[in-house]
Design an enzyme around this catalytic site. Structure first.
Site, short mmCIF file in Angstrom:
data_model
loop_
_atom_site.label_atom_id
_atom_site.label_comp_id
_atom_site.label_asym_id
_atom_site.label_seq_id
_atom_site.Cartn_x
_atom_site.Cartn_y
_atom_site.Cartn_z
CG LEU A 62 -1.95 -1.10 1.38
CD1 LEU A 62 -2.70 -0.95 2.70
CD2 LEU A 62 -2.92 -1.10 0.21
CG ASP A 63 0.44 4.31 -2.93
OD1 ASP A 63 1.22 3.47 -3.40
OD2 ASP A 63 -0.41 4.91 -3.61
NE ARG A 64 6.00 8.45 2.74
CZ ARG A 64 7.12 8.45 3.45
NH1 ARG A 64 7.07 8.57 4.77
NH2 ARG A 64 8.28 8.35 2.85
#
Length: 342
Positions: free
Chosen positions: A149-151
Site C-alpha cells: 500500500l502507498d505510504r
C-alpha cells in the site's frame, strides 16, 4: 521420489531418490517439485551455492540432467538475519498464526525500507514483532511482502512468515482473484458524480514520461483494470463528492488513483493526481472543507482483504474500518446532507 513435509524449511536436509518420473529432467525442476516450501529461484540459488550433492558429490549446475537411481541431497543453510533492523513500532494486528500476519496499516507508514525511508517501516515493525517466528524467505529471516500500500494509503495488509506461505500468497495476488478466492476492496472519496452507479476502467499504466514519480495511462503500459461501485453521493450546488468502492483486477502502482483521475473523478486530497482540483475546496462549506484540508493525503483506504490460507485452505476475510481522518470526512459529508438535503 521422496516427499517433504509442510514443516520443512531452510536448514532442513531433503533427500530425493531419482525414479522414472523425474529421470531425464532438470535438477532444479525436480527439487522444486519435491520441496514445496522453497521457490524454484531459491532452489536454483542454493544449487549454485553448492548446497546440493548427487551421490555424495556437489553439483552446482541447475540444468543438470538426472539419471534414475541417483540420490540428491539438498541442505539449505539456516536463514540469515535480515538487513533492515527490527524496531519496536506498534502494530494494529487483525490476525496472526505461524504462517502469516494480517495488519491494519496506518497512514504514513512505508511498507519496505527504501531510499528516503530507511527505517520505521512496516518491515522494521514486523521484524521486531515476529522475531523468531520468521522461518526465512529466500534465505533471509524476513517477513514476506506479497502486496503493498502507498505510504499514505491505510488499511488491511497480509505478510507471510514462511517460504510456503509466501509462495502461496504470492500466487494468489498474481492471479488477482480471477480464478481463486483473493478479494481486495478499497474505499475512495472522489470528486464529482460518476455517470453510472458502477463501472470498469480498463486503461494500461506506465511511468509518466514527464514525471518519474507518477504513473500515467499509456498505450504501451501494462494491463490495468479497476472495477468501481458507488456507495454514496454527497454535495450541493457547485460541488459533489462520491464514495466509491474499488476492486482491483490487476495491481499496478497508484492504479486506483490514476484510473479514477483518468475518468474525471480524482481522489479527494490527492496532491499528485488531483492537483487541478485544489481550488474546489473553496466551494465547500467550512464543515466539509476542514476535514479535507486536514487529510494531507489521498482519500483512499484498503477496507477489505480475503484470501485462502496457505496451509489450511480456509477462506479468510478481514475488514479495517475507516481511519479517523476519513471517518471525520464521511461524518462531515453525511451531516451536511442531513442538514441541507438537496
Amino acid at each position: 521420489m521422496a516427499e517433504n513435509t509442510a514443516e520443512e524449511f531452510e536448514g532442513d536436509e531433503v533427500e530425493v531418490l531419482v525414479d522414472a518420473d523425474i529421470a531425464g529432467g532438470r535438477l532444479d525442476a525436480a527439487l522444486a517439485k519435491v520441496h514445496t516450501v522453497l521457490s524454484r529461484n531459491r532452489i536454483k540459488d542454493l544449487i549454485l551455492a553448492g548446497a546440493v550433492t548427487i551421490n555424495g558429490k556437489t553439483v552446482s549446475e541447475p540444468k543438470y540432467r538426472l539419471t534414475a537411481g541417483e540420490t540428491i541431497v539438498l541442505v539449505a543453510p539456516p536463514p540469515e538475519d535480515a538487513e533492515p533492523q527490527a524496531q519496536d513500532i506498534p502494530l494494529d494486528i487483525l490476525y496472526e498464526d505461524d504462517q502469516l500476519i494480517v495488519i491494519n496499516k496506518p497512514v504514513g507508514m512505508v511498507v519496505h525500507p527504501a531510499p528516503g525511508s530507511p527505517d520505521n517501516t512496516l518491515v522494521n515493525a514486523l521484524l521486531f514483532h515476529c522475531g523468531d517466528s520468521l522461518q526465512g524467505i529466500g534465505g533471509v529471516k524476513r517477513p514476506g511482502i506479497v502486496h503493498r500500500l502507498d505510504r499514505d494509503t491505510s488499511g488491511v495488509m497480509v505478510a507471510a512468515k514462511t517460504e510456503r506461505a509466501h509462495r502461496h500468497l504470492s500466487d494468489q495476488f498474481a492471479d488477482h482473484g480471477r480464478t481463486g478466492p483473493l478479494h481486495r476492496a478499497y474505499i475512495a472519496f472522489v470528486w464529482g458524480v460518476t455517470e453510472t452507479g458502477k463501472g470498469t476502467v480498463e486503461a494500461p499504466l506506465g511511468r509518466d514520461q514527464n514525471n518519474r514519480l507518477k504513473q500515467a495511462v499509456r498505450k504501451d503500459g501494462r494491463e490495468a483494470i479497476t472495477h468501481y461501485f458507488v456507495e454514496a453521493r454527497f454535495g450541493d450546488e457547485g460541488w459533489d463528492i462520491t464514495r466509491v468502492q474499488c476492486h482491483l483486477e490487476t495491481g499496478r502502482t497508484h492504479q486506483i488513483r490514476v484510473h479514477m483521475a483518468h475518468i474525471g473523478h480524482p481522489l479527494v486530497a490527492d496532491a499528485v493526481y488531483a492537483s487541478g482540483y485544489a481550488t474546489k475546496i473553496n466551494r465547500l462549506p467550512p464543515d466539509v472543507a476542514g476535514p479535507i484540508q486536514a487529510l494531507g493525503r489521498q482519500a483512499l483506504h484498503a477496507a477489505e482483504l480475503g484470501f485462502e490460507h496457505p496451509v489450511t485452505g480456509e477462506e479468510m476475510f478481514f475488514e479495517a474500518p475507516l481511519p479517523p481522518d476519513l471517518q471525520a470526512l464521511e461524518d462531515a459529508l453525511e451531516n451536511y446532507d442531513k442538514a441541507f438535503a438537496r
